[in-house]
Motif scaffolding. Structure first.
Motif, PDB file in Angstrom:
ATOM      1  N   ASN A 149       0.848  -1.194   0.000  1.00  0.00           N
ATOM      2  CA  ASN A 149       0.000   0.000   0.000  1.00  0.00           C
ATOM      3  C   ASN A 149       0.884   1.245   0.000  1.00  0.00           C
ATOM      4  N   PRO A 150       0.932   1.995  -1.102  1.00  0.00           N
ATOM      5  CA  PRO A 150       1.829   3.156  -1.165  1.00  0.00           C
ATOM      6  C   PRO A 150       1.467   4.251  -0.174  1.00  0.00           C
ATOM      7  N   ASN A 151       0.210   4.243   0.336  1.00  0.00           N
ATOM      8  CA  ASN A 151      -0.220   5.284   1.272  1.00  0.00           C
ATOM      9  C   ASN A 151      -0.103   4.861   2.726  1.00  0.00           C
ATOM     10  N   SER A 152       0.456   3.689   3.001  1.00  0.00           N
ATOM     11  CA  SER A 152       0.551   3.210   4.377  1.00  0.00           C
ATOM     12  C   SER A 152       1.519   4.058   5.186  1.00  0.00           C
ATOM     13  N   ILE A 153       1.381   3.979   6.503  1.00  0.00           N
ATOM     14  CA  ILE A 153       2.311   4.681   7.381  1.00  0.00           C
ATOM     15  C   ILE A 153       3.741   4.236   7.091  1.00  0.00           C
ATOM     16  N   LEU A 154       3.926   2.938   6.910  1.00  0.00           N
ATOM     17  CA  LEU A 154       5.253   2.397   6.629  1.00  0.00           C
ATOM     18  C   LEU A 154       5.872   3.047   5.404  1.00  0.00           C
ATOM     19  N   ASN A 155       5.149   3.092   4.300  1.00  0.00           N
ATOM     20  CA  ASN A 155       5.713   3.627   3.059  1.00  0.00           C
ATOM     21  C   ASN A 155       5.853   5.146   3.101  1.00  0.00           C
ATOM     22  N   SER A 156       4.980   5.826   3.829  1.00  0.00           N
ATOM     23  CA  SER A 156       5.123   7.278   3.969  1.00  0.00           C
ATOM     24  C   SER A 156       6.405   7.607   4.718  1.00  0.00           C
ATOM     25  N   ILE A 157       6.681   6.850   5.782  1.00  0.00           N
ATOM     26  CA  ILE A 157       7.896   7.091   6.559  1.00  0.00           C
ATOM     27  C   ILE A 157       9.134   6.713   5.750  1.00  0.00           C
ATOM     28  N   ARG A 158       9.052   5.621   5.008  1.00  0.00           N
ATOM     29  CA  ARG A 158      10.169   5.252   4.130  1.00  0.00           C
ATOM     30  C   ARG A 158      10.455   6.360   3.119  1.00  0.00           C
ATOM     31  N   ALA A 159       9.396   6.897   2.520  1.00  0.00           N
ATOM     32  CA  ALA A 159       9.571   7.946   1.512  1.00  0.00           C
ATOM     33  C   ALA A 159      10.146   9.214   2.141  1.00  0.00           C
ATOM     34  N   ALA A 160       9.680   9.566   3.350  1.00  0.00           N
ATOM     35  CA  ALA A 160      10.214  10.743   4.033  1.00  0.00           C
ATOM     36  C   ALA A 160      11.702  10.571   4.318  1.00  0.00           C
ATOM     37  N   ARG A 161      12.086   9.386   4.787  1.00  0.00           N
ATOM     38  CA  ARG A 161      13.485   9.127   5.102  1.00  0.00           C
ATOM     39  C   ARG A 161      14.352   9.127   3.846  1.00  0.00           C
ATOM     40  N   GLU A 162      13.842   8.581   2.746  1.00  0.00           N
ATOM     41  CA  GLU A 162      14.603   8.553   1.508  1.00  0.00           C
ATOM     42  C   GLU A 162      14.809   9.960   0.963  1.00  0.00           C
ATOM     43  N   ASN A 163      13.780  10.792   1.033  1.00  0.00           N
ATOM     44  CA  ASN A 163      13.937  12.177   0.610  1.00  0.00           C
ATOM     45  C   ASN A 163      14.931  12.905   1.503  1.00  0.00           C
ATOM     46  N   ALA A 164      14.903  12.600   2.808  1.00  0.00           N
ATOM     47  CA  ALA A 164      15.867  13.212   3.719  1.00  0.00           C
ATOM     48  C   ALA A 164      17.292  12.781   3.377  1.00  0.00           C
ATOM     49  N   ARG A 165      17.457  11.527   2.986  1.00  0.00           N
ATOM     50  CA  ARG A 165      18.784  11.017   2.642  1.00  0.00           C
ATOM     51  C   ARG A 165      19.383  11.773   1.464  1.00  0.00           C
ATOM     52  N   THR A 166      18.552  12.117   0.488  1.00  0.00           N
ATOM     53  CA  THR A 166      19.058  12.791  -0.711  1.00  0.00           C
ATOM     54  C   THR A 166      19.456  14.241  -0.444  1.00  0.00           C
ATOM     55  N   VAL A 167      18.991  14.808   0.671  1.00  0.00           N
ATOM     56  CA  VAL A 167      19.346  16.194   1.022  1.00  0.00           C
ATOM     57  C   VAL A 167      20.021  16.222   2.387  1.00  0.00           C
ATOM     58  N   ARG A 168      20.793  15.183   2.653  1.00  0.00           N
ATOM     59  CA  ARG A 168      21.421  15.017   3.962  1.00  0.00           C
ATOM     60  C   ARG A 168      22.243  16.234   4.355  1.00  0.00           C
ATOM     61  N   ASP A 169      22.864  16.896   3.402  1.00  0.00           N
ATOM     62  CA  ASP A 169      23.720  18.043   3.709  1.00  0.00           C
ATOM     63  C   ASP A 169      22.935  19.330   3.913  1.00  0.00           C
ATOM     64  N   GLN A 170      21.626  19.303   3.666  1.00  0.00           N
ATOM     65  CA  GLN A 170      20.797  20.502   3.780  1.00  0.00           C
ATOM     66  C   GLN A 170      19.992  20.551   5.084  1.00  0.00           C
ATOM     67  N   ILE A 171      19.890  19.440   5.783  1.00  0.00           N
ATOM     68  CA  ILE A 171      19.092  19.377   7.003  1.00  0.00           C
ATOM     69  C   ILE A 171      20.003  19.098   8.198  1.00  0.00           C
ATOM     70  N   SER A 172      19.507  19.365   9.388  1.00  0.00           N
ATOM     71  CA  SER A 172      20.314  19.172  10.598  1.00  0.00           C
ATOM     72  C   SER A 172      20.473  17.688  10.909  1.00  0.00           C
ATOM     73  N   ASP A 173      21.514  17.376  11.676  1.00  0.00           N
ATOM     74  CA  ASP A 173      21.734  15.996  12.099  1.00  0.00           C
ATOM     75  C   ASP A 173      20.552  15.478  12.910  1.00  0.00           C
ATOM     76  N   GLU A 174      19.957  16.357  13.702  1.00  0.00           N
ATOM     77  CA  GLU A 174      18.847  15.952  14.554  1.00  0.00           C
ATOM     78  C   GLU A 174      17.617  15.550  13.735  1.00  0.00           C
ATOM     79  N   ILE A 175      17.353  16.265  12.645  1.00  0.00           N
ATOM     80  CA  ILE A 175      16.237  15.887  11.771  1.00  0.00           C
ATOM     81  C   ILE A 175      16.492  14.518  11.158  1.00  0.00           C
ATOM     82  N   TRP A 176      17.708  14.315  10.684  1.00  0.00           N
ATOM     83  CA  TRP A 176      18.047  13.034  10.071  1.00  0.00           C
ATOM     84  C   TRP A 176      17.921  11.895  11.069  1.00  0.00           C
ATOM     85  N   GLU A 177      18.432  12.074  12.260  1.00  0.00           N
ATOM     86  CA  GLU A 177      18.362  11.029  13.275  1.00  0.00           C
ATOM     87  C   GLU A 177      16.921  10.714  13.664  1.00  0.00           C
ATOM     88  N   CYS A 178      16.092  11.736  13.718  1.00  0.00           N
ATOM     89  CA  CYS A 178      14.678  11.537  14.049  1.00  0.00           C
ATOM     90  C   CYS A 178      13.989  10.680  12.996  1.00  0.00           C
TER      91      CYS A 178
END
Length: 351
Positions: A82-111
């Motif tokens: 299910n692309p709209n599941s909580i699991l996949n939404s969190i996966r997508a958020a984390r993957e987008n965060a990974r691609t901009v790792r240098d633009q966000i704080s360490d604390e956001i990434w760790e969260c």
């Protein structure tokens, strides 16, 4: 800022907000079933609106023949297909965060990384099976943590503005869907036989508005609830409040400009903000809540499309004369002309 960076930050915040809203909706529905008592035996009347809210009715029907609470909750929470599941939404958020790792704080990434590890872990699955309320609350706390960390660690520049764009647009869209689930419910209250006070109470709880609403109103009046969640600019999760912040953020990114040269996102958001400011709940109900929400969702989608075209596809949509100087995008945002087609295709698929 690269357009792909802006797009990833925007979708990172949208996916976090999407997961949070779904967790809160599932938790409030579970509480509603407990409050309903004997009426809760007919599970379909409670869970079908949830599937309608997320747009997953057809996908769920392809997997399950009957609507059962446990199956719906599992499908919306941890179903990988299910692309709209909580699991996949969190996966997508984390993957987008990974691609901009240098633009966000360490604390956001760790969260975000910690939340993704939890929902994918055996601990997360075990928590959901044995005490799913604790699973939803864990997702909610992490989402609140994400919002607080972002607020405390992000400079008020372009990164911050795209974070707020994603959050506000997703929040307004989710609130409109929640309101639509109650569009077929009678506006009459007890002792009227068609009244559904528990459903209206669950609506307030599903958007964390229960205590805020009670501070202004002593009774569960459906008209007042609709007015509060749709038109009240003081409640941070109301549609009107989200649109106001959305419009202000777009003005900071794009600039205001003259009427004939105003950027499309600013124009669309400004029109919607104005309409909401001068609309009454009586006018909404005269049109029909479902019909009004349909039109509202179309306008929110138009804003989303215009944001994508302005900030992500700007380079492709702007004619570049030979030997011309590099073109500056609207406001402080700079689109880079040298992005390759493969990256743009990946960003379009994300949308």
């Amino acid at each position: 800022m690269l357009s792909r960076v802006a797009d990833s930050i925007y979708w990172m915040s949208r996916y976090v907000e999407r997961a949070e809203n779904l967790a809160r909706l599932l938790l409030s529905t579970q509480d509603l079933l407990l409050d309903a008592g004997a009426d809760g035996l007919d599970e379909e009347q409670f869970w079908r609106p949830i599937l309608a809210t997320t747009g997953d009715e057809e996908a769920y029907a392809a997997v399950h023949k009957k609507i059962k609470g446990r199956d719906v909750a599992a499908f919306l929470a941890l179903r990988p297909e299910n692309p709209n599941s909580i699991l996949n939404s969190i996966r997508a958020a984390r993957e987008n965060a990974r691609t901009v790792r240098d633009q966000i704080s360490d604390e956001i990434w760790e969260c975000l990384n910690g939340l993704r590890l939890f929902v994918e872990s055996g601990e997360g699955r075990s928590t959901f099976r044995n005490q799913n309320a604790a699973f939803y609350e864990r997702v909610l706390r992490r989402s609140y943590q994400f919002q607080g960390i972002a607020d405390s660690t992000t400079p008020r520049g372009e990164v911050w503005h795209f974070l707020r764009l994603g959050t506000c647009l997703e929040r307004a869209d989710q609130m409109s869907r929640l309101l639509d689930t109650c569009s077929a419910i009678s506006m009459e209250m007890a002792p009227h036989p068609q009244s559904r006070p528990l459903r209206w109470a669950a609506l307030l709880r599903s958007c964390s508005a229960w205590h805020a609403f009670q501070a202004h109103h002593s009774k569960l009046d459906p008209k007042k609830i609709i007015e509060y969640l749709l038109l009240d600019e003081t409640f941070p999760r109301s549609i009107a409040c989200c649109v106001v912040e959305l419009h202000q953020t777009l003005q900071r990114l794009c600039g205001i400009g003259s009427l004939h040269h105003m950027p499309a996102p600013v124009r669309h958001a400004g029109r919607l903000r104005s309409d909401l400011a001068y609309t009454t709940v009586e006018e909404v109900l005269a049109i029909g809540l479902h019909e009004y929400i349909d039109t509202l969702q179309t306008r929110l989608n138009d804003i989303g499309v215009s944001i994508f075209q302005t900030f992500v596809l700007y380079a492709d949509m702007t004619p570049v004369a030979e030997d011309a100087a590099p073109t500056q995008a609207l406001g402080a945002f700079h689109a880079h002309h040298d992005e390759d087609a493969q990256m743009q295709q990946q960003q379009q698929q994300q949308c």
